[in-house]
Motif scaffolding. Sequence first.
Motif, PDB file in Angstrom:
ATOM      1  N   GLY A  33       0.873  -1.177   0.000  1.00 47.63           N
ATOM      2  CA  GLY A  33       0.000   0.000   0.000  1.00 47.63           C
ATOM      3  C   GLY A  33       0.905   1.220   0.000  1.00 47.63           C
ATOM      4  N   LEU A  34       0.744   2.115  -0.959  1.00 40.02           N
ATOM      5  CA  LEU A  34       1.685   3.230  -1.096  1.00 40.02           C
ATOM      6  C   LEU A  34       1.014   4.582  -0.858  1.00 40.02           C
ATOM      7  N   ALA A  35       1.825   5.524  -0.445  1.00 46.70           N
ATOM      8  CA  ALA A  35       1.331   6.883  -0.162  1.00 46.70           C
ATOM      9  C   ALA A  35       2.096   7.888  -1.018  1.00 46.70           C
ATOM     10  N   THR A  36       1.517   9.041  -1.221  1.00 46.14           N
ATOM     11  CA  THR A  36       2.243  10.144  -1.856  1.00 46.14           C
ATOM     12  C   THR A  36       2.513  11.204  -0.784  1.00 46.14           C
ATOM     13  N   GLY A  37       2.944  12.370  -1.188  1.00 50.13           N
ATOM     14  CA  GLY A  37       3.244  13.439  -0.216  1.00 50.13           C
ATOM     15  C   GLY A  37       4.744  13.640  -0.121  1.00 50.13           C
ATOM     16  N   GLY A 125      -5.172  -8.948  -0.040  1.00 50.68           N
ATOM     17  CA  GLY A 125      -5.069  -7.977   1.057  1.00 50.68           C
ATOM     18  C   GLY A 125      -3.699  -7.313   1.042  1.00 50.68           C
ATOM     19  N   ILE A 126      -3.599  -6.196   1.737  1.00 49.85           N
ATOM     20  CA  ILE A 126      -2.349  -5.431   1.734  1.00 49.85           C
ATOM     21  C   ILE A 126      -1.401  -5.974   2.808  1.00 49.85           C
ATOM     22  N   ASP A 127      -0.197  -6.329   2.384  1.00 52.63           N
ATOM     23  CA  ASP A 127       0.796  -6.850   3.328  1.00 52.63           C
ATOM     24  C   ASP A 127       1.464  -5.727   4.099  1.00 52.63           C
ATOM     25  N   PHE A 128       1.741  -4.647   3.398  1.00 49.22           N
ATOM     26  CA  PHE A 128       2.582  -3.589   3.979  1.00 49.22           C
ATOM     27  C   PHE A 128       2.022  -2.244   3.525  1.00 49.22           C
ATOM     28  N   ARG A 189      -1.695  -5.928   6.835  1.00 50.66           N
ATOM     29  CA  ARG A 189      -0.989  -6.806   7.795  1.00 50.66           C
ATOM     30  C   ARG A 189       0.046  -6.036   8.599  1.00 50.66           C
ATOM     31  N   ARG A 190       0.663  -5.069   7.979  1.00 49.94           N
ATOM     32  CA  ARG A 190       1.566  -4.169   8.704  1.00 49.94           C
ATOM     33  C   ARG A 190       1.343  -2.755   8.177  1.00 49.94           C
ATOM     34  N   ALA A 191       1.340  -1.790   9.084  1.00 48.88           N
ATOM     35  CA  ALA A 191       1.252  -0.388   8.660  1.00 48.88           C
ATOM     36  C   ALA A 191       2.471   0.345   9.190  1.00 48.88           C
TER      37      ALA A 191
END
Length: 305
Positions: A33-37, A125-128, A189-191
Amino acid sequence: MIVILQKTAQDAANFTAQLVANALRDNPKSVLGLATGRTMEPVYERLIKLHKQEKLDFSKCTTFNLDEYVGVSPENPISYRATMQRLLFDHVNVRRAATHVPDGMAKDLAKAGEDYEKAIAKAGGIDFQLLGIGTDGHIGFNEPLSSFASLTREQVLTPVTFKQNAGLCEGKVPTRAMTMGVATILASRRAVMLVTGKKKAKLVAEVIEGPISAMLSASALHFHKDCVVVLDAEAAQELFDRVAKFSDHFETIRTELAKANEAVNGAVRSYESRIRPSGQKLQKLLGKDKELKKIEELPSGETLQ
Ligand code: F6R
């Protein structure tokens, strides 16, 4: 929630990138799962470096970005699709078809949100999940009062977010976005939330020390089963004073990063496998001297445990 303190913003970004790299090396098919900013930019720079210099392989992974502006086409440079291409995707060997960004141009945004959730579920599902935090406490674009049960959906952005993002959008910040929900993020699973800079010090202290509140979406991360918050010394400043009083509640480690890569790798590995600080040692240390510089004087590579 585990809080990791790093000295500089660059150290914190390197540490975060190393966690991503470890996840990818442990499971090349990871769903990221990726973010910008702005906070994420040095993380992606580091990942590109790891790809080029250490053959970090993105060819089997799948990615889902947190959010996208509504009404902004993927070709528009301010879109998060274009941003991700520029900051990461165009420089590593990820398959374009394996990268997902919410569809901000969809006619039916509610359906687009449901479809995004289905695609995440289909990928396993999102692992990370990588996260930054907005100045109003948002994660993704979950603005204050977002339900902790929310899934991917349309959100109206707050004036605080307009102000924060104005520089990234040539002054024309869109008013709405599609964002993964708080519950979508909590299901990962991990954030890993990266926060740097003194401007966010007070905010991050509120998030970590509570109270948990719908006015502060990031505080929902206390419900996450494996959440890591990585801070640089500036972002940790407010927290640090308060940790001195309440350190029993925290698991905090200090990793010496000044001596660069090997130290990072070793520290990250040992963090994964063995670091579970008791809190007592930290309390003892903090009791002696509450100044961050004292912590910085720990011998290279030493961690609190
Ligand atoms: C963007 C996102 C946002 C940002 C946050 C911090 O995809 O998810 O939550 O992470 O607004 O942005 P910066 O790093 O620019 O302060």
